[in-house]
Write an enzyme that holds these catalytic residues in place. Structure first.
Site, PDB file in Angstrom:
ATOM      1  N   CYS A  56      59.257  -2.839  42.132  1.00  0.00           N
ATOM      2  CA  CYS A  56      60.533  -3.419  42.514  1.00  0.00           C
ATOM      3  C   CYS A  56      61.023  -2.854  43.861  1.00  0.00           C
ATOM      4  O   CYS A  56      60.459  -3.166  44.900  1.00  0.00           O
ATOM      5  CB  CYS A  56      61.548  -3.216  41.397  1.00  0.00           C
ATOM      6  SG  CYS A  56      62.904  -4.396  41.444  1.00  0.00           S
ATOM      7  N   GLU A  66      57.049  -2.277  32.848  1.00  0.00           N
ATOM      8  CA  GLU A  66      57.392  -1.448  31.676  1.00  0.00           C
ATOM      9  C   GLU A  66      57.894  -2.293  30.507  1.00  0.00           C
ATOM     10  O   GLU A  66      58.020  -1.788  29.388  1.00  0.00           O
ATOM     11  CB  GLU A  66      58.436  -0.387  32.059  1.00  0.00           C
ATOM     12  CG  GLU A  66      59.866  -0.857  32.167  1.00  0.00           C
ATOM     13  CD  GLU A  66      60.150  -1.692  33.397  1.00  0.00           C
ATOM     14  OE1 GLU A  66      61.165  -2.411  33.416  1.00  0.00           O
ATOM     15  OE2 GLU A  66      59.346  -1.616  34.358  1.00  0.00           O
ATOM     16  N   HIS A  68      58.637  -5.798  36.830  1.00  0.00           N
ATOM     17  CA  HIS A  68      58.818  -4.645  35.935  1.00  0.00           C
ATOM     18  C   HIS A  68      57.757  -4.608  34.842  1.00  0.00           C
ATOM     19  O   HIS A  68      57.944  -5.187  33.765  1.00  0.00           O
ATOM     20  CB  HIS A  68      60.213  -4.688  35.304  1.00  0.00           C
ATOM     21  CG  HIS A  68      61.312  -4.371  36.255  1.00  0.00           C
ATOM     22  ND1 HIS A  68      61.890  -3.127  36.340  1.00  0.00           N
ATOM     23  CD2 HIS A  68      61.916  -5.133  37.194  1.00  0.00           C
ATOM     24  CE1 HIS A  68      62.823  -3.140  37.292  1.00  0.00           C
ATOM     25  NE2 HIS A  68      62.860  -4.349  37.813  1.00  0.00           N
TER      26      HIS A  68
END
Length: 384
Positions: free
Chosen positions: A264, A356, A354
């Site tokens: 990001c 995660e 992202h």
């Protein structure tokens, strides 16, 4: 800037955009006033992770999903120490939360943290307005904060723009801390916190990485004091054009050819370190259903996004940089925005989204494995 007081959830409220458009509804969360950049997020789930994502600092988030708050609020899913959005906009808030993990309602948590919101408005019309005209400054006013329309528009227009905003230091940790590896420790990573989400070091820890999370103001000496096998640059809020300090730090890491991974804001920092520019998107990518193609494999992934800025790098060629050849590794299939970069002559790469998956799909989890592979390859080469 936000002021708020506790008040009845049925108080009248109004959302005012900088172009004069307004939407009237009822207060949701705290009663008072708040300002920020109005943006929309298309995620059907994961509102707790969204609200506690530091990348949403100084933004009023519009939920496009019609019902919000059904699963309440728990004590496990926060991505940081607090809610970071400056305001929240929903159409139909849940009257009663229903989930075995819920400790309280979303409304109660918004009140407790002083987050001013609005409910009962046509979020479809608002989202279409922002898509057509772009993300813009806005304010939510409820209860006694409501005033004449002209006055409220003027107050919104007096707020600072997101373009040119330097926000990463205000959301980052002030003190370094360590997230220990799960099981056998295989690697040490220095993670520069520009607005890191809690699940990110956890995903690395699950792969045997001991993660040293460092403040955004960390120096190159701070980074290498932990003897890292790799360096990570996190997500974060604001305009990457203001992040001269992180760019200088990443440049120093690249000069040492240490394995590097960024997500990001970290992708934008890598872009700048390689000599590319950045620019503000019209309305950005926010949600957990964005299609991205990994151009190195041809695979299409459904990914989680939260960014209003992007890297300006050529899609159709390999670029020459001071750190060797670089190419765009990932691209958004909706609009061809750069979603990833990689160096071809040393171990460094980044993505704009992202991996995660908090909240979101797990299609991109392999990127953490790619990072561990880079570190393994460099360590084997050093031993040879």
């Amino acid at each position: 800037m936000m002021t708020s007081t506790r008040g009845a959830s049925k108080a009248l409220a109004v959302l005012v955009l900088e172009d004069g458009r307004n939407f009237r509804g009822r207060a949701y969360g705290a009663v008072g006033e708040t300002f920020g950049e109005a943006v929309f997020s298309t995620g059907m789930t994961g509102y707790q992770e969204t609200l506690t994502d530091p990348s949403y600092d100084r933004q009023i988030v519009v939920a496009t999903a019609p019902q919000i708050g059904n699963t309440g609020w728990n004590d496990e899913d926060d991505e940081s120490r607090r809610i970071w959005v400056s305001g929240y906009v929903v159409r139909d808030p849940a009257r009663v939360p229903s989930n075995w993990r819920a400790k309280r309602s979303l409304d109660d948590e918004l009140v407790a943290q002083g987050i001013v919101g609005i409910s009962g408005i046509d979020t479809r019309a608002l989202t279409r307005h922002l898509r057509e005209r772009g993300s813009m400054r806005a304010g939510i006013f409820s209860g006694e904060a409501i005033a004449a329309e002209d006055e409220l528009v003027a107050r919104v227009q007096a707020q600072p723009q997101m373009k040119g905003a330097s926000l990463y230091e205000e959301v980052a940790t002030k003190e370094a801390y360590v997230v220990p590896a799960v099981g056998e420790k295989k690697f040490t990573v220095a993670a520069v916190d520009l607005g890191i989400k809690g699940m990110t070091p956890q995903r690395m820890a699950e792969r045997g990485i001991e993660v040293h999370v460092l403040p955004a103001t960390a120096t190159v000496e701070d980074v290498y004091a932990v003897n890292p096998d790799g360096v990570f640059f996190s997500n974060g809020p604001g305009d990457p054009a203001t992040a001269d300090g992180p760019v200088a730090l990443m440049t120093a890491v690249l000069e040492r050819k240490t394995p590097l991974f960024g997500i990001c804001f970290g992708n934008q920092i890598l872009g700048r370190a390689l000599g590319f520019g950045t620019y503000k998107l019209k309305y950005g990518h926010r949600g957990i259903n964005q299609p991205v193609q990994d151009r190195t494999t041809g695979k299409v992934e459904v990914t989680a996004h939260n960014h209003g800025f992007a890297v300006d790098a050529p899609l159709d060629k390999v670029s020459e940089t001071k750190f060797g050849r670089a190419e765009v590794s990932h691209v958004c299939l909706n609009d061809n925005v750069v979603e990833g970069l990689q160096l071809l002559d040393q171990p460094a790469f980044s993505v704009q989204y992202h991996p995660e998956a908090a909240a979101g799909p797990h299609d991109a989890a392999y990127l953490f494995d790619r990072f561990t592979s880079l570190m393994s390859t460099v360590m084997e080469g050093q031993r040879a």
